[in-house]
Design a protein around this motif. Sequence first.
Motif, PDB file in Angstrom:
ATOM      1  N   CYS A  38      -0.129   9.308 172.652  1.00 53.50           N
ATOM      2  CA  CYS A  38      -1.024   8.015 172.517  1.00 53.50           C
ATOM      3  C   CYS A  38      -0.408   6.805 171.330  1.00 53.50           C
ATOM      4  O   CYS A  38       0.243   6.965 170.495  1.00 53.50           O
ATOM      5  N   PRO A  39       0.751   5.867 172.153  1.00 54.51           N
ATOM      6  CA  PRO A  39       1.793   5.612 171.210  1.00 54.51           C
ATOM      7  C   PRO A  39       1.200   4.829 170.058  1.00 54.51           C
ATOM      8  O   PRO A  39       1.299   4.522 168.752  1.00 54.51           O
ATOM      9  N   PHE A  40      -0.827   4.043 170.039  1.00 54.54           N
ATOM     10  CA  PHE A  40      -1.148   3.321 169.179  1.00 54.54           C
ATOM     11  C   PHE A  40      -1.299   4.400 167.679  1.00 54.54           C
ATOM     12  O   PHE A  40      -0.518   4.295 166.712  1.00 54.54           O
ATOM     13  N   LYS A  41      -1.873   5.567 167.956  1.00 55.89           N
ATOM     14  CA  LYS A  41      -1.960   6.927 167.183  1.00 55.89           C
ATOM     15  C   LYS A  41      -0.335   7.322 166.614  1.00 55.89           C
ATOM     16  O   LYS A  41      -0.607   7.331 164.922  1.00 55.89           O
ATOM     17  N   ALA A  42       0.061   6.957 166.891  1.00 65.80           N
ATOM     18  CA  ALA A  42       1.639   7.303 166.683  1.00 65.80           C
ATOM     19  C   ALA A  42       1.758   6.357 165.684  1.00 65.80           C
ATOM     20  O   ALA A  42       2.721   6.239 164.734  1.00 65.80           O
ATOM     21  N   LEU A  43       1.633   5.511 166.031  1.00 71.14           N
ATOM     22  CA  LEU A  43       2.162   3.868 164.292  1.00 71.14           C
ATOM     23  C   LEU A  43       1.164   4.318 163.762  1.00 71.14           C
ATOM     24  O   LEU A  43       1.726   3.497 162.318  1.00 71.14           O
ATOM     25  N   THR A  44      -0.241   4.315 164.192  1.00 69.68           N
ATOM     26  CA  THR A  44      -1.089   4.218 163.216  1.00 69.68           C
ATOM     27  C   THR A  44      -1.866   5.289 162.613  1.00 69.68           C
ATOM     28  O   THR A  44      -2.418   5.044 161.398  1.00 69.68           O
ATOM     29  N   GLY A  45      -1.714   6.219 163.285  1.00 74.56           N
ATOM     30  CA  GLY A  45      -2.492   7.919 162.837  1.00 74.56           C
ATOM     31  C   GLY A  45      -4.330   7.618 163.146  1.00 74.56           C
ATOM     32  O   GLY A  45      -4.686   8.566 162.846  1.00 74.56           O
ATOM     33  N   LEU A  46      -4.625   6.214 163.538  1.00 76.86           N
ATOM     34  CA  LEU A  46      -5.697   5.693 163.856  1.00 76.86           C
ATOM     35  C   LEU A  46      -6.014   6.089 165.991  1.00 76.86           C
ATOM     36  O   LEU A  46      -4.669   6.096 166.477  1.00 76.86           O
ATOM     37  N   ASP A  47      -7.255   6.757 165.807  1.00 78.20           N
ATOM     38  CA  ASP A  47      -7.642   7.395 167.167  1.00 78.20           C
ATOM     39  C   ASP A  47      -8.068   5.544 167.938  1.00 78.20           C
ATOM     40  O   ASP A  47      -8.823   4.538 167.355  1.00 78.20           O
TER      41      ASP A  47
END
Length: 128
Positions: A38-47
């Motif tokens: 997940c690129p979103f998790k990689a950038l923000t740390g959030l699921d």
Amino acid sequence: MSERSRWALLGASILLLGAATYIYYTYDPAAHSWFPRCPFKALTGLDCPGCGSQRAVHAILHGDFREAFRYNALLFPFIPYLTIGFGYRCVKEPNQRLLKWRRILFGEYAIKVIAAIIFVYFILKNIM
């Protein structure tokens, strides 16, 4: 869309779905690093609301629904919803009743409700 291209789209969709089903049944996304992350998790740390979907699909294909629900509970209502949506796309000449239900399930109000559900799920997934 012509009748021929409609059948080609349906055939390609079935072939793609079959290949994806084989891959997700055979290989566990949690155990193989070549599955996309997940690129979103990689950038923000959030699921994100979709995090855990690959593992959930693998669990569903193996009949482990409790584990799949734990990975991504939102997947359970959205699989039938998306299947119905695809079915609507395949109907060549819908009648008035079908058009009414399509407007109810996929109209502007429905999109707003679904967006709200996804947003609430996103928040709950990250605070629990």
